[in-house]
Design a protein around this motif. Structure first.
Motif, PDB file in Angstrom:
ATOM      1  N   ARG A  94       0.819  -1.211   0.000  1.00 24.46           N
ATOM      2  CA  ARG A  94       0.000   0.000   0.000  1.00 24.46           C
ATOM      3  C   ARG A  94       0.856   1.266   0.000  1.00 24.46           C
ATOM      4  N   GLY A  95       2.163   1.119  -0.106  1.00 28.28           N
ATOM      5  CA  GLY A  95       3.039   2.282  -0.063  1.00 28.28           C
ATOM      6  C   GLY A  95       3.169   2.889   1.318  1.00 28.28           C
ATOM      7  N   ILE A  96       3.021   2.049   2.342  1.00 27.65           N
ATOM      8  CA  ILE A  96       3.052   2.514   3.728  1.00 27.65           C
ATOM      9  C   ILE A  96       4.284   1.952   4.428  1.00 27.65           C
ATOM     10  N   GLN A  97       4.953   2.787   5.207  1.00 23.11           N
ATOM     11  CA  GLN A  97       6.133   2.373   5.964  1.00 23.11           C
ATOM     12  C   GLN A  97       5.738   1.943   7.375  1.00 23.11           C
ATOM     13  N   VAL A  98       6.513   0.999   7.930  1.00 23.26           N
ATOM     14  CA  VAL A  98       6.237   0.475   9.269  1.00 23.26           C
ATOM     15  C   VAL A  98       7.362   0.880  10.216  1.00 23.26           C
ATOM     16  N   LEU A  99       6.996   1.543  11.309  1.00 24.66           N
ATOM     17  CA  LEU A  99       7.941   1.863  12.379  1.00 24.66           C
ATOM     18  C   LEU A  99       7.749   0.834  13.481  1.00 24.66           C
ATOM     19  N   THR A 100       8.832   0.204  13.912  1.00 26.43           N
ATOM     20  CA  THR A 100       8.726  -0.946  14.805  1.00 26.43           C
ATOM     21  C   THR A 100       9.503  -0.735  16.093  1.00 26.43           C
ATOM     22  N   GLY A 101       9.002  -1.307  17.185  1.00 29.97           N
ATOM     23  CA  GLY A 101       9.706  -1.273  18.457  1.00 29.97           C
ATOM     24  C   GLY A 101       9.443  -2.534  19.253  1.00 29.97           C
ATOM     25  N   SER A 102      10.390  -2.900  20.124  1.00 32.14           N
ATOM     26  CA  SER A 102      10.249  -4.049  21.028  1.00 32.14           C
ATOM     27  C   SER A 102       9.865  -3.546  22.418  1.00 32.14           C
ATOM     28  N   LEU A 103       8.926  -4.232  23.056  1.00 30.57           N
ATOM     29  CA  LEU A 103       8.416  -3.786  24.355  1.00 30.57           C
ATOM     30  C   LEU A 103       9.056  -4.504  25.542  1.00 30.57           C
ATOM     31  N   ASP A 104       9.583  -5.704  25.333  1.00 28.89           N
ATOM     32  CA  ASP A 104      10.238  -6.452  26.413  1.00 28.89           C
ATOM     33  C   ASP A 104       9.341  -6.598  27.641  1.00 28.89           C
ATOM     34  N   GLN A 105       8.018  -6.708  27.404  1.00 31.20           N
ATOM     35  CA  GLN A 105       7.036  -6.858  28.482  1.00 31.20           C
ATOM     36  C   GLN A 105       7.137  -5.733  29.519  1.00 31.20           C
ATOM     37  N   ASP A 106       7.500  -4.557  29.069  1.00 35.39           N
ATOM     38  CA  ASP A 106       7.694  -3.402  29.947  1.00 35.39           C
ATOM     39  C   ASP A 106       6.562  -2.396  29.719  1.00 35.39           C
ATOM     40  N   PRO A 107       5.635  -2.233  30.683  1.00 33.41           N
ATOM     41  CA  PRO A 107       4.515  -1.306  30.502  1.00 33.41           C
ATOM     42  C   PRO A 107       4.956   0.137  30.264  1.00 33.41           C
ATOM     43  N   VAL A 108       6.036   0.567  30.919  1.00 34.41           N
ATOM     44  CA  VAL A 108       6.531   1.936  30.719  1.00 34.41           C
ATOM     45  C   VAL A 108       7.007   2.113  29.281  1.00 34.41           C
ATOM     46  N   ARG A 109       7.697   1.109  28.781  1.00 32.57           N
ATOM     47  CA  ARG A 109       8.167   1.176  27.399  1.00 32.57           C
ATOM     48  C   ARG A 109       6.989   1.177  26.421  1.00 32.57           C
TER      49      ARG A 109
END
Length: 330
Positions: A94-109
Motif C-alpha cells: 500500500r506504499g506505507i512504511q512500518v515503524l517498529t519497536g520491542s516492548l520487552d514486556q515493559d509497561p513503561v516502554r
C-alpha cells in the motif's frame, strides 16, 4: 562543489512539468496523464529525490503520513519476526512504511513508544500489549489501534489472537489419548492473557484431574529448574504441557538432564526453530503468526479508511503438530 537535497522544484524542471503535476504524482494521485507521470518518475529516479514526509502530509487532504507503528514484545523472537514481516508486506503493498519497536514486556516502554509513534503522527498502531493497563492509548484521540496476540486491559479495539483456549485443551486431550492422567503445567507470566487462556484450556481438558502447576516462569533457566523440581517430586507427572516456546526449551533441557526425554511426554504451545530436529522431536501447538500479521494489518487499514464499527475479536486457528514427544505412552 556544493550540492543540495533535490526538491520538488528540481523534479518539475527536470521533467518539464508543473510543480502541481509533480505533487500529484508524488502523492499517489492517479489522474495524471501516463506520459507526464512517467516523466516525473524518471526525474525522481535520476535526481534520487526523496519526498519530505512532513511537508507531504501538509499538502495531502487526508493528512496521512503513510506510516504505521508496530509494537511487539521482542522483534528478534521468531514469532514476532514472522508477524512483523507479514505486517510489513501488507503495508509495503500500500506504499506505507512500518515503524517498529520491542516492548520487552515493559509497561513503561509500551506507553513511551506508543506516545512517540503518536507524536510522529503515524496513521495507526498495531500493538501486542504488555498485560498492564493500556488506558494510556485513550489520550491519542483518533489514532486507530489494533491489538495482536494478546487481549488488552483498559482499552478497546480490534483484537487478533490465536485460539489459545481450544488449542491448549486439544494439546492436553492429545496427551490423555496416549494414556496420561497426571499432566503437569508449566506456564509463563500470569498477567498475560495468552498464559491465562492456555491455562484455562488445560483445566478445561483435565477438569478435576489437573496435575501440578508452576506459573510465572521468566525464561528457559526458570523453566528447567521448575521442571526438574516437578519431576523429582513425590508424585511426578507422566506428561507435561508448556505454554510458550521459551518455557518449552527449558523443559526439554530438564528432561535431557534427567534422562527422561523418552519416558515423559511433552506438548508445547507455540512452535520454535529446530523443534523437529530434537530427539525426540517436540510436539507443538503451532500458531500462525503470518496470518495474524496479515489479519491485524487488514483490520488496521480498514480503521484508517474510516470503518467505525464496534471492536472485533478475530481468532486465528492453531494446529497440533505431532512429532514424537507428545506421543510417548504412559
Amino acid at each position: 562543489m556544493t550540492s543540495h537535497r533535490p526538491t520538488m522544484n528540481d523534479v518539475a524542471r527536470t521533467a518539464g512539468v508543473s510543480l502541481k503535476t509533480v505533487s500529484r504524482v508524488v502523492n499517489g494521485e492517479t489522474t495524471v496523464a501516463p506520459d507526464l507521470a512517467a516523466r516525473v518518475h524518471a526525474a525522481v529516479e535520476s535526481l534520487d529525490y526523496r519526498p519530505h514526509v512532513g511537508a507531504s502530509m501538509l499538502r495531502r487532504n487526508d493528512r496521512r503520513t503513510r506510516t504505521i507503528g508496530l509494537l511487539l514484545d521482542d522483534v528478534s523472537h521468531p514469532f514476532s519476526a514472522a508477524l512483523h514481516r507479514a505486517v510489513e508486506d501488507q503495508a509495503r503493498a500500500r506504499g506505507i512504511q512500518v515503524l517498529t519497536g520491542s516492548l520487552d514486556q515493559d509497561p513503561v516502554r509500551e506507553q513511551t513508544l506508543a506516545e512517540a509513534f503518536a507524536e510522529r503522527q503515524t496513521d495507526g498502531l498495531i500493538l501486542a500489549p504488555t498485560g498492564a493497563d493500556s488506558g494510556h492509548l485513550g489520550a491519542h484521540t483518533g489514532l486507530p489501534v489494533v491489538f495482536v496476540d494478546r487481549t488488552p486491559t483498559g482499552a478497546a479495539g480490534d483484537t487478533v489472537v490465536s485460539t489459545n483456549v481450544s488449542g491448549a485443551a486439544g494439546a492436553v486431550r492429545h496427551l490423555i489419548a496416549q494414556g496420561h492422567r497426571s499432566i503437569g503445567f508449566l506456564g509463563g507470566h500470569q498477567h498475560l492473557s495468552t498464559t491465562r487462556d492456555r491455562h484455562r484450556g488445560y483445566l478445561r481438558a483435565l477438569g478435576s484431574r489437573a496435575g501440578p502447576a508452576v506459573h510465572d516462569l521468566h525464561d528457559p533457566t526458570d523453566a528447567e529448574r521448575a521442571a526438574v523440581a516437578m519431576l523429582r517430586g513425590p508424585h511426578p507427572p507422566t506428561a507435561l504441557f508448556t505454554t510458550q516456546s521459551m518455557v518449552t526449551l527449558g523443559v526439554v533441557r530438564a528432561l535431557r538432564r534427567l534422562s527422561r526425554e523418552r519416558s515423559v511426554a511433552l506438548v508445547g504451545f507455540d512452535d520454535f526453530p529446530l523443534a523437529d530436529l530434537l530427539e525426540p522431536p517436540v510436539t507443538v501447538v503451532a500458531q500462525d503468526p503470518a496470518r495474524m500479521g496479515r489479519t491485524a494489518a487488514a483490520a488496521l487499514f480498514e480503521r484508517i479508511e474510516g470503518y467505525d464499527g464496534p471492536p472485533r475479536e478475530i481468532r486465528i486457528p492453531t494446529t497440533l503438530i505431532p512429532r514424537g514427544s507428545g506421543e510417548l505412552p504412559i
